[in-house]
Design an enzyme around this catalytic site. Structure first.
Site, PDB file in Angstrom:
ATOM      1  N   LYS A 196       0.829  -1.204   0.000  1.00 53.71           N
ATOM      2  CA  LYS A 196       0.000   0.000   0.000  1.00 53.71           C
ATOM      3  C   LYS A 196       0.863   1.253   0.000  1.00 53.71           C
ATOM      4  O   LYS A 196       0.664   2.176  -0.798  1.00 53.71           O
ATOM      5  CB  LYS A 196      -0.923  -0.015   1.225  1.00 53.71           C
ATOM      6  CG  LYS A 196      -1.685   1.262   1.463  1.00 53.71           C
ATOM      7  CD  LYS A 196      -2.651   1.547   0.343  1.00 53.71           C
ATOM      8  CE  LYS A 196      -3.248   2.928   0.460  1.00 53.71           C
ATOM      9  NZ  LYS A 196      -4.250   3.188  -0.601  1.00 53.71           N
ATOM     10  N   GLY A 247      -1.568  16.842  -2.534  1.00 48.07           N
ATOM     11  CA  GLY A 247      -2.366  16.921  -1.313  1.00 48.07           C
ATOM     12  C   GLY A 247      -3.114  15.638  -1.035  1.00 48.07           C
ATOM     13  O   GLY A 247      -2.836  14.593  -1.635  1.00 48.07           O
ATOM     14  N   CYS A 250      -3.428  10.738   1.358  1.00 43.41           N
ATOM     15  CA  CYS A 250      -2.809   9.480   0.922  1.00 43.41           C
ATOM     16  C   CYS A 250      -1.401   9.712   0.367  1.00 43.41           C
ATOM     17  O   CYS A 250      -0.416   9.463   1.045  1.00 43.41           O
ATOM     18  CB  CYS A 250      -3.695   8.830  -0.124  1.00 43.41           C
ATOM     19  SG  CYS A 250      -5.420   8.786   0.368  1.00 43.41           S
ATOM     20  N   PHE A 311      -7.796  19.542  -2.890  1.00 45.00           N
ATOM     21  CA  PHE A 311      -6.447  19.006  -3.156  1.00 45.00           C
ATOM     22  C   PHE A 311      -6.345  18.361  -4.526  1.00 45.00           C
ATOM     23  O   PHE A 311      -5.236  18.092  -4.999  1.00 45.00           O
ATOM     24  CB  PHE A 311      -6.022  18.044  -2.047  1.00 45.00           C
ATOM     25  CG  PHE A 311      -6.524  16.626  -2.165  1.00 45.00           C
ATOM     26  CD1 PHE A 311      -7.613  16.194  -1.415  1.00 45.00           C
ATOM     27  CD2 PHE A 311      -5.904  15.700  -2.997  1.00 45.00           C
ATOM     28  CE1 PHE A 311      -8.070  14.883  -1.499  1.00 45.00           C
ATOM     29  CE2 PHE A 311      -6.342  14.385  -3.083  1.00 45.00           C
ATOM     30  CZ  PHE A 311      -7.429  13.976  -2.330  1.00 45.00           C
ATOM     31  N   ARG A 319      -8.220  18.286   2.481  1.00 46.53           N
ATOM     32  CA  ARG A 319      -7.224  17.787   3.413  1.00 46.53           C
ATOM     33  C   ARG A 319      -5.826  17.866   2.817  1.00 46.53           C
ATOM     34  O   ARG A 319      -5.604  17.430   1.673  1.00 46.53           O
ATOM     35  CB  ARG A 319      -7.540  16.332   3.795  1.00 46.53           C
ATOM     36  CG  ARG A 319      -8.750  16.194   4.687  1.00 46.53           C
ATOM     37  CD  ARG A 319      -9.042  14.739   5.003  1.00 46.53           C
ATOM     38  NE  ARG A 319      -9.362  13.964   3.828  1.00 46.53           N
ATOM     39  CZ  ARG A 319      -9.520  12.622   3.852  1.00 46.53           C
ATOM     40  NH1 ARG A 319      -9.314  11.974   4.983  1.00 46.53           N
ATOM     41  NH2 ARG A 319      -9.847  11.973   2.764  1.00 46.53           N
TER      42      ARG A 319
HETATM   43  N1  SAJ Z   1      -1.488  14.745  -8.752  1.00 50.10           N
HETATM   44  C1  SAJ Z   1      -0.540  15.444  -9.507  1.00 50.10           C
HETATM   45  N2  SAJ Z   1      -0.225  14.968 -10.752  1.00 50.10           N
HETATM   46  C2  SAJ Z   1      -0.813  13.848 -11.269  1.00 50.10           C
HETATM   47  C3  SAJ Z   1      -1.772  13.138 -10.474  1.00 50.10           C
HETATM   48  C4  SAJ Z   1      -2.079  13.618  -9.216  1.00 50.10           C
HETATM   49  O1  SAJ Z   1      -0.008  16.458  -9.064  1.00 50.10           O
HETATM   50  O2  SAJ Z   1      -0.507  13.504 -12.408  1.00 50.10           O
HETATM   51  C5  SAJ Z   1      -1.811  15.262  -7.407  1.00 50.10           C
HETATM   52  C6  SAJ Z   1      -3.299  15.592  -7.233  1.00 50.10           C
HETATM   53  O3  SAJ Z   1      -3.582  16.885  -7.683  1.00 50.10           O
HETATM   54  C7  SAJ Z   1      -3.455  15.451  -5.720  1.00 50.10           C
HETATM   55  C8  SAJ Z   1      -2.486  14.331  -5.381  1.00 50.10           C
HETATM   56  O4  SAJ Z   1      -1.579  14.230  -6.475  1.00 50.10           O
HETATM   57  O5  SAJ Z   1      -3.057  16.638  -5.058  1.00 50.10           O
HETATM   58  C9  SAJ Z   1      -3.147  12.981  -5.171  1.00 50.10           C
HETATM   59  O6  SAJ Z   1      -4.167  12.793  -6.120  1.00 50.10           O
HETATM   60  P1  SAJ Z   1      -4.372  11.349  -6.837  1.00 50.10           P
HETATM   61  O7  SAJ Z   1      -5.516  11.485  -7.745  1.00 50.10           O
HETATM   62  O8  SAJ Z   1      -3.108  10.934  -7.400  1.00 50.10           O
HETATM   63  O9  SAJ Z   1      -4.653  10.322  -5.668  1.00 50.10           O
HETATM   64  P2  SAJ Z   1      -5.583  10.279  -4.359  1.00 50.10           P
HETATM   65  O10 SAJ Z   1      -4.805  10.803  -3.227  1.00 50.10           O
HETATM   66  O11 SAJ Z   1      -6.899  10.879  -4.594  1.00 50.10           O
HETATM   67  O12 SAJ Z   1      -5.750   8.707  -4.245  1.00 50.10           O
HETATM   68  C10 SAJ Z   1      -4.581   7.905  -4.118  1.00 50.10           C
HETATM   69  C11 SAJ Z   1      -4.659   6.772  -5.138  1.00 50.10           C
HETATM   70  N3  SAJ Z   1      -3.385   6.089  -5.177  1.00 50.10           N
HETATM   71  C12 SAJ Z   1      -2.778   5.824  -6.356  1.00 50.10           C
HETATM   72  O13 SAJ Z   1      -3.280   6.156  -7.432  1.00 50.10           O
HETATM   73  C13 SAJ Z   1      -1.476   5.078  -6.282  1.00 50.10           C
HETATM   74  C14 SAJ Z   1      -5.798   5.833  -4.760  1.00 50.10           C
HETATM   75  O14 SAJ Z   1      -5.776   4.696  -5.606  1.00 50.10           O
HETATM   76  C15 SAJ Z   1      -5.595   5.382  -3.301  1.00 50.10           C
HETATM   77  O15 SAJ Z   1      -6.604   4.507  -2.892  1.00 50.10           O
HETATM   78  C16 SAJ Z   1      -5.629   6.617  -2.436  1.00 50.10           C
HETATM   79  O16 SAJ Z   1      -4.521   7.429  -2.790  1.00 50.10           O
HETATM   80  C17 SAJ Z   1      -5.504   6.186  -0.966  1.00 50.10           C
HETATM   81  O17 SAJ Z   1      -6.557   6.205  -0.297  1.00 50.10           O
HETATM   82  O18 SAJ Z   1      -4.433   5.770  -0.592  1.00 50.10           O
END
Ligand code: SAJ
Length: 396
Positions: A196, A247, A250, A311, A319
């Site tokens: 994870k 943000g 996770c 975020f 968050r």
């Molecule tokens: N982000 C970027 N560039 C990107 C993708 C995302 O800057 O190309 C940023 C987003 O704006 C955000 C952060 O990263 O601030 C996280 O966003 P995200 O969409 O990547 O992920 P989360 O936090 O919403 O969900 C993640 C996911 N993990 C992965 O994709 C490896 C989700 O599958 C998990 O279940 C979740 O964390 C968790 O609960 O752990």
């Protein structure tokens, strides 16, 4: 145990698939709202499903646990001290169900946890209930769902299931097989715990690379969005997108669960965390610098639109949001500029005055995109404005 962003959808979908579920949360208003069939979180499509399973009685919520056959720990794992993982919520939830446990029960931790947490809870259970030694199936099964797409991913994503032994893995696999259509991958609890953390840390490192490129491109006067699009044409290159920072609870958190326990071995992960934290600061400085430049050029204070607080796009979750950090930094350091802050998904936040995004954009001289909400993409790109498109709304 725990009716938050992961626990509640999991409870609802298990109930929808015939499992009798008691959803437990220490927050009485969450319990009351849930028992009224009302969602306390924003997640597309979940509201109707909740109303159904409450009406049929397949799910009911309570502030205290009751005797069951399987117990799931889906509680927060925040920080304590300097980014030290805090597993006290898992421990207190475990202590709440301890008196109810009986031989043959299943006990699963879903909360994102440092490596070895399931071992610690096993020890706690058998120290407090020695008569149950070896008779409880104890496993770790992390959630992997993306906020905004939870219903689909909870059912269709593959799951990693790590038991303390084969029998425990069997029992956990049998439970999830009732509603998960994705493949259920078997392993042990320590590997599942690190898996994870690895998933989210790998994404954080990849985003740090993209954010690094955005700084290089800013200095080199190259369009980073075009650069990444072109580089990704290579068959073995898949660069993620830069942003105003990383943000959420996770990706911006889980890497610390590795660096805290493996400081020497995880320096790359730690550096990526620093890079993504720095990106938010860099954006704030860029906005303040642009305000000064505008004032010098136009001889008046600019109107500045700060677009987005969430975020990530299209959700109401603020968050650990880099956008919030940037807005707070600019609000504190700003002298004279009129700041128009907009966030389509929340009506109020702390004591910030929020402005409709269309009005903010219309009136602004300087526009900084902090979150790439879809609504913002409807706005026509205007060359007369000084646009800092950190979130890639227009990618120009
Ligand atoms: N982000 C970027 N560039 C990107 C993708 C995302 O800057 O190309 C940023 C987003 O704006 C955000 C952060 O990263 O601030 C996280 O966003 P995200 O969409 O990547 O992920 P989360 O936090 O919403 O969900 C993640 C996911 N993990 C992965 O994709 C490896 C989700 O599958 C998990 O279940 C979740 O964390 C968790 O609960 O752990």
């Amino acid at each position: 145990m725990g009716l938050g962003y992961i626990g509640l959808p999991t409870a609802i979908i298990a109930a929808k698939n015939g499992v009798e579920v008691i959803g437990v949360d220490i927050n009485p208003s969450v319990v009351e709202k849930t028992n009224r069939g009302e969602l306390h979180i924003v997640e597309p499509g979940l509201g109707d499903m909740l109303a159904d399973v409450i009406k049929t009685g397949q799910l009911r919520a309570s502030t205290t646990p009751e005797v069951a056959d399987a117990y799931f720990m889906v509680v927060p794992t925040p920080f304590k001290g300097d980014h030290e993982p805090d597993i006290s919520y898992i421990e207190s939830a475990t202590r709440m169900v301890l008196p109810l446990l009986k031989k043959g029960d299943l006990y699963v931790i879903e909360s994102t946890s440092p490596v070895g947490t399931t071992d610690k809870m096993r020890e706690l259970i058998y120290t407090e209930r020695p008569e149950l030694e070896g008779a409880i199936d104890i496993a770790y099964c992390p959630e992997r769902v993306l906020p905004g797409n939870v219903i689909y991913e909870l059912v269709h994503n593959d799951r990693v299931i790590g038991g303390q032994d084969e029998k425990a893995t069997d029992a956990a696999v049998a439970f999830y097989a009732q509603f998960v259509k994705g493949t259920l991958h078997r392993t042990n609890s320590r590997t599942a715990e690190l898996c994870k953390l690895t998933e989210n840390s790998s994404r954080d490192v990849q985003i740090a690379f993209a954010n690094t490129l955005s700084l290089i491109c800013d200095k080199a006067d190259i369009n980073v969005w075009e650069l990444i699009e072109l580089a990704n044409k290579h068959p073995r290159v898949n660069i993620l997108l830069p942003s105003s920072g990383v943000g959420g609870h996770c990706i911006a958190v889980d890497p610390y669960f590795i660096t805290a326990d493996f400081p020497q071995e995880s320096r790359l992960i730690a550096e990526a965390r620093r890079m993504n934290n720095y990106k938010a600061l860099w954006c704030a400085e860029k906005i303040l610098h642009t305000i000064t430049k505008f004032r010098q050029a136009e001889g008046r204070n600019p109107v500045v639109a700060l677009m987005g607080l969430a975020f990530k796009p299209n959700i109401d979750d603020l968050r650990e949001s880099p956008a919030v950090e940037i807005v707070m930094e600019v609000t504190t350091e700003n002298i004279g500029a009129e700041l128009l802050i907009s966030e389509p998904y929340v009506s109020e936040y702390r004591n910030l005055k929020l402005t409709d995004y269309r009005e903010a954009y219309e009136r602004a001289d300087i526009v900084a995109t902090l979150t790439a909400h879809s609504q913002f993409k409807e706005l026509a790109y205007n060359n007369d404005k000084m646009i800092l498109d950190f979130a890639g709304v227009w990618k120009k």
